[in-house]
Design a protein around this motif. Structure first.
Motif, PDB file in Angstrom:
ATOM      1  N   ARG A  87      64.012  -2.353  71.647  1.00 17.12           N
ATOM      2  CA  ARG A  87      63.452  -2.850  72.890  1.00 17.12           C
ATOM      3  C   ARG A  87      62.508  -1.791  73.347  1.00 17.12           C
ATOM      4  O   ARG A  87      61.480  -2.000  73.978  1.00 17.12           O
ATOM      5  CB  ARG A  87      64.486  -3.492  73.871  1.00 17.12           C
ATOM      6  N   ARG A 143      58.683  -1.776  74.273  1.00 22.25           N
ATOM      7  CA  ARG A 143      57.998  -1.676  75.514  1.00 22.25           C
ATOM      8  C   ARG A 143      57.203  -0.344  75.733  1.00 22.25           C
ATOM      9  O   ARG A 143      56.075  -0.342  76.343  1.00 22.25           O
ATOM     10  CB  ARG A 143      59.204  -1.467  76.559  1.00 22.25           C
ATOM     11  N   TYR A 183      70.409 -11.483  67.042  1.00 24.69           N
ATOM     12  CA  TYR A 183      69.350 -10.979  66.247  1.00 24.69           C
ATOM     13  C   TYR A 183      69.298 -11.475  64.934  1.00 24.69           C
ATOM     14  O   TYR A 183      68.456 -11.799  64.359  1.00 24.69           O
ATOM     15  CB  TYR A 183      69.209  -9.274  66.272  1.00 24.69           C
ATOM     16  N   HIS A 207      62.298 -12.607  66.333  1.00 26.45           N
ATOM     17  CA  HIS A 207      62.087 -11.228  66.626  1.00 26.45           C
ATOM     18  C   HIS A 207      61.009 -10.645  65.886  1.00 26.45           C
ATOM     19  O   HIS A 207      60.451  -9.831  66.149  1.00 26.45           O
ATOM     20  CB  HIS A 207      63.512 -10.573  66.481  1.00 26.45           C
ATOM     21  N   SER A 215      56.184  -7.320  78.472  1.00 27.42           N
ATOM     22  CA  SER A 215      57.255  -6.502  78.631  1.00 27.42           C
ATOM     23  C   SER A 215      58.477  -6.709  79.399  1.00 27.42           C
ATOM     24  O   SER A 215      59.718  -6.328  78.874  1.00 27.42           O
ATOM     25  CB  SER A 215      56.436  -5.467  79.114  1.00 27.42           C
ATOM     26  N   ILE A 237      60.876  -8.720  77.079  1.00 28.09           N
ATOM     27  CA  ILE A 237      61.315  -8.175  75.976  1.00 28.09           C
ATOM     28  C   ILE A 237      62.523  -7.273  76.534  1.00 28.09           C
ATOM     29  O   ILE A 237      63.559  -7.179  75.817  1.00 28.09           O
ATOM     30  CB  ILE A 237      60.333  -7.011  75.440  1.00 28.09           C
ATOM     31  N   ALA A 238      62.397  -6.706  77.853  1.00 25.36           N
ATOM     32  CA  ALA A 238      63.527  -6.143  78.529  1.00 25.36           C
ATOM     33  C   ALA A 238      64.834  -6.984  78.393  1.00 25.36           C
ATOM     34  O   ALA A 238      66.129  -6.605  78.497  1.00 25.36           O
ATOM     35  CB  ALA A 238      63.245  -5.577  79.655  1.00 25.36           C
ATOM     36  N   ASP A 263      65.159  -9.867  76.630  1.00 25.52           N
ATOM     37  CA  ASP A 263      65.196 -10.577  75.257  1.00 25.52           C
ATOM     38  C   ASP A 263      65.065 -12.328  75.497  1.00 25.52           C
ATOM     39  O   ASP A 263      65.945 -12.791  74.905  1.00 25.52           O
ATOM     40  CB  ASP A 263      66.526 -10.438  74.540  1.00 25.52           C
TER      41      ASP A 263
END
Length: 656
Positions: free
Chosen positions: A184, A188, A237, A244, A284, A287-288, A290
Motif C-alpha cells: 500500500r 501511494r 489478497y 490487486h 490513493s 488504496i489506503a 483496500d
C-alpha cells in the motif's frame, strides 16, 4: 580510447552512487540488523558463546524486507542447521576411527545437499546443510577427543539458532514490516509522485525530468514482488489476487504515462488534468483502505488535445470498473505442484560433482598446509557455486570485494581503535559502524547485497571470534588468503569443468519472451498484469545478459564476444520499446482495434522469435505500408529494427 575511459569512469561512479542511495525501507532494514547484531554481540560475549561471526551472518540472512520473508528464511535456516548438525554427528559417530571413510561419507552427503540445492524450491536448507557438514569436518582435525568435537558442533547449532530466534523476535515485535502495508505504501508513493507532477502541470510549473525506463521497470517489478509476499501473508489478497494485480498495473501505467505530460497544455487539458488529479487522490485514499472506487465519466474527455491525459483518465476509469477474475484454487495449485515431482538431472549432477571436487581440493590444501587460519577456503567453494558461470563469477567478485573491505576495516580498527578499548561498550562502538555499513550495502540491490554480508563476516571473523581484545594481524591475513584461494579454485573448476554458460539460455529466453509478446499482441482477451509479466520476463533476460557479460573466457574471439553483447543489448532495447509502445497502444484503443495490424505484428514477432532461437523464420512478411496511426508506425518500426538486429546477429554467428 582515452575519451571512452574518461566517460566510463563517471558512469561507473554514478551507478555505484545509485546503488548506495537511500530508498524507502532501506534505513529500516539496516536499523533492524544493527539492533539484533548489538543484542547478539552482548549475549555472545557475556555468556561466551562461540562462533559469533556465524551468529551475525545468520542475523543478516534472516533480516529481510518484510515479515513473511523473514519468517520463511528463519524457518528454513532452523531446519537446515538442525538437519546439518544431525547428519554431521551421525557421520562422526559411524566413521570416527576411519578418516578416509569419514571424508567419503561427508562427501556423499555434501554431494546430495548441493544437488538438492539446485533441484528443490527450498534449496537454502540444503545449502546451509552442505556448508555445515563440510565445515564441521575441520573440527575432527583439531583434536582426537570425540566429545570435544561433538560439543563444538552442538555449540555451532546453538550459536546460529539462538541468533535466528532473536532476529525473528526483533522483526516481529520492534520493527514489523508487513508486506500488505509495504505494498500500500509503495503504491501511494507512486501515486503521490503522479499527483505532484499533475499539480505542477495544472499550475504551469516546470515538470521534473522524466525518470529513465529502467527505473520505472524496477519499481514496477518491486510492486509485483510485494504483491507476491502479500498473497502469502493475507488470505484476502490471495482470494483477490487478480484485482490487486490489475491495481498494480493501473498505477504502473499511470506512473509511466505521467512522465510524458505535454509542455504547452490548453484550457481543455487543464480541466481534464484537474479531474485526473481528483481521481488519483480518490484512488490513493481507496488504496489506503483496500476498497474499490468510482470515477465520474461524464464528459471527462471533451475537448482535450493531450493524448497522454486522455489515456491516463481512461486507465483510471477502466480500473474503477474492473471485474474480479477467478484465480486457481488452492487444491488445483497443490495438485499441480505435486505432479512436477523431483527428477534426476545431469546438469545438476555435474554441478554437484565439480563443487564437491573443488571443496575436496581446498580441504587437501588446508590439511596439507596445516594452516588453521585459512579454513574459509572450503566455505568459499559452496558459497561461490551458482547455477551459471556468470553467476559464479559475480558471486566470487562480490565475495572478494566484501572480504577486502572487511579486512581493511579490521586492520584499521586493530591499529587505531583496539588499544583504547576497555569494555564491551567500546567494542560495540568500534564494530557497529562497520556492521551498519555492511547492513546498508546488504539492504540494497542484489547486484551488491552479498558484498555487504561478506564485509561484515570477514570483519567479525578477524576481530570478534575471541572473548577479549585482538591485536593479531595474522588472523586478518589468513582470512583474506583463505577467501581469495577458495574463490580462485572454485572459479577455475566451474570455468574448465563442464561450464554452465548462459549464452544459449539468453537467446532461448529472448525467444520465449518474443513469443509471449506475439501472443499478447494477437489475442483480444484482457489479463490482469499481463504487461507486468512481460516486463518481468524482460528483466529476467536483462539479468541473464548481465551475467553472460561477466563470464570469464566465455568466447575465444573477442570481436565475436563484443558483437554478441552488442546484439543482445540492441535486442533488449528494441523489446523494451515494443512493450512500451504496445502498452500505450492498448491504453489508447483497447484490445479490439486494429485487428489486421495486430495480426501482422504478431506474425512479425513470431518470425523474430524463430530468429532469436537460431531457427529459420516462417516467411518474410513485411510491415503494412498503409499504417497512418503514429504509435502503430513506431511499433512496426521497432519490430522491423528488432528483426534487423537478429538477422545481423545470425549472419555474424554464421560467419564465425
Amino acid at each position: 580510447m582515452v575519451s571512452q575511459t574518461i566517460t566510463a569512469t563517471p558512469n561507473r561512479l554514478q551507478q555505484l552512487a545509485s546503488l548506495l542511495r537511500p530508498y524507502p525501507g532501506r534505513g529500516n532494514l539496516m536499523l533492524r540488523c544493527l539492533i539484533t547484531c548489538s543484542l547478539v554481540m552482548v549475549i555472545s560475549l557475556t555468556l561466551q558463546i562461540p562462533f559469533l561471526a556465524l551468529s551475525l551472518i545468520a542475523v543478516f540472512y534472516v533480516t529481510q524486507k518484510n515479515i513473511v520473508l523473514s519468517k520463511l528464511t528463519g524457518t528454513l535456516f532452523l531446519l537446515g542447521t538442525t538437519l546439518a548438525v544431525g547428519l554431521s554427528i551421525l557421520t562422526l559417530k559411524l566413521t570416527w576411527e576411519y578418516p578416509m571413510l569419514r571424508l567419503m561419507m561427508a562427501g556423499g552427503l555434501f554431494f546430495g545437499c548441493v544437488y538438492l540445492m539446485r533441484a528443490t524450491k527450498y534449496g537454502v536448507i540444503f545449502f546451509l546443510s552442505g556448508l555445515v557438514i563440510f565445515y564441521t569436518q575441520t573440527f575432527a582435525d583439531l583434536t582426537d577427543q570425540a566429545d570435544s568435537v561433538v560439543r563444538l558442533i552442538l555449540w555451532l547449532w546453538v550459536a546460529i539458532n539462538y541468533a535466528i530466534i532473536l532476529t525473528l523476535i526483533v522483526n516481529l515485535l520492534f520493527l514489523p514490516q508487513e508486506p500488505v502495508a509495504q505494498l500500500r505504501g509503495a503504491l501511494r508513493v507512486q501515486l503521490a509522485d503522479i499527483i505532484e507532477r499533475t499539480e505542477r502541470f495544472i499550475h504551469g510549473e516546470t515538470l521534473p525530468e522524466p525518470l529513465p525506463a529502467a527505473v520505472i521497470q524496477e519499481r514496477t517489478l518491486m510492486l509485483q514482488h510485494m504483491l507476491a509476499f502479500s498473497v502469502m501473508r493475507d488470505k484476502r489478497y490471495r482470494q483477490d489476487e487478480a484485482w490487486h494485480l490489475a491495481r498494480i498495473s493501473t498505477v504502473s501505467g499511470l506512473y509511466l504515462m505521467v512522465q510524458q505530460l505535454p509542455l504547452n497544455p490548453d484550457a481543455a487539458d487543464i480541466v481534464l488534468a484537474q479531474k485526473l488529479l481528483e481521481a488519483c487522490k480518490r484512488f490513493s485514499a481507496a488504496i489506503a483502505e483496500d476498497t474499490p472506487f468510482s470515477v465520474d465519466e461524464t464528459d471527462v474527455f471533451q475537448g482535450a488535445t493531450s493524448g497522454t491525459l486522455v489515456r491516463m483518465m481512461e486507465s483510471v476509469t477502466a480500473f474503477s470498473h474492473y471485474q474480479h477474475v477467478p484465480v486457481e484454487s488452492e487444491a488445483e495449485s497443490k495438485e499441480r505442484v505435486r505432479s512436477n515431482g523431483l527428477v534426476m538431472n545431469q546438469t545438476w549432477c555435474t554441478f554437484a560433482f565439480k563443487t564437491l571436487l573443488s571443496t575436496y581440493v581446498c580441504y587437501l590444501i588446508y590439511v596439507a598446509a596445516d594452516w588453521q587460519g585459512i579454513h574459509t577456503i572450503m566455505l568459499s567453494c559452496i558459497i561461490v557455486a551458482q547455477s551459471s558461470l556468470g553467476s559464479t563469477a559475480q558471486r566470487g567478485l562480490l565475495r572478494v570485494i566484501g572480504a577486502v573491505l572487511g579486512s581493511l576495516a579490521a586492520l584499521l580498527m586493530v591499529i587505531l581503535v583496539m588499544p583504547h578499548i576497555e569494555s564491551v561498550v567500546g567494542l560495540l562502538a568500534m564494530s557497529l559502524p562497520v556492521i551498519g555499513l555492511g547492513a546498508w550495502i546488504y539492504a540494497g540491490s542484489e547486484k551488491i547485497s552479498y558484498a555487504g554480508i561478506q564485509m561484515m563476516f570477514t570483519f567479525s571473523l578477524a576481530l570478534l571470534e575471541s572473548f577479549g581484545p585482538t591485536f593479531e594481524l595474522v588472523e586478518i591475513r589468513d582470512r583474506i588468503i583463505g577467501i581469495l584461494l577458495g574463490v580462485l579454485i572454485a572459479t577455475c573448476f566451474h570455468l574448465f569443468l563442464w561450464p554452465e554458460r548462459e549464452g544459449k539460455l539468453f537467446w532461448s529466453s529472448v525467444s520465449g519472451l518474443i513469443n509471449a509478446l506475439a501472443k499478447r499482441v494477437k489475442t483480444h482477451t484482457k489479463s490482469a498484469g499481463s504487461e507486468i509479466a512481460l516486463r518481468r520476463s524482460l528483466a529476467g533476460c536483462q539479468g541473464i545478459a548481465a551475467r553472460v557479460a561477466m563470464e570469464p573466457g566465455w568466447s575465444s574471439d573477442n570481436r565475436q564476444s563484443e558483437s554478441d553483447i552488442l546484439a543482445a543489448q540492441q535486442v533488449l532495447s528494441h523489446l523494451s520499446e515494443i512493450i512500451y509502445q504496445f502498452e500505450h497502444l492498448r491504453a489508447e484503443h483497447g484490445d479490439t482495434d486494429f485487428t489486421a495490424e495486430r495480426q501482422q505484428a504478431a506474425e512479425l514477432l513470431q518470425n523474430c522469435a524463430a530468429l532469436a532461437a537460431s531457427g529459420e523464420p516462417s516467411d518474410d512478411a513485411a510491415p503494412m505500408t498503409n499504417v497512418h496511426e503514429g504509435r502503430l508506425q513506431t511499433l512496426f518500426y521497432e519490430i522491423d529494427q528488432l528483426n534487423l538486429s537478429l538477422r545481423t546477429r545470425q549472419a555474424a554467428t554464421g560467419m564465425a
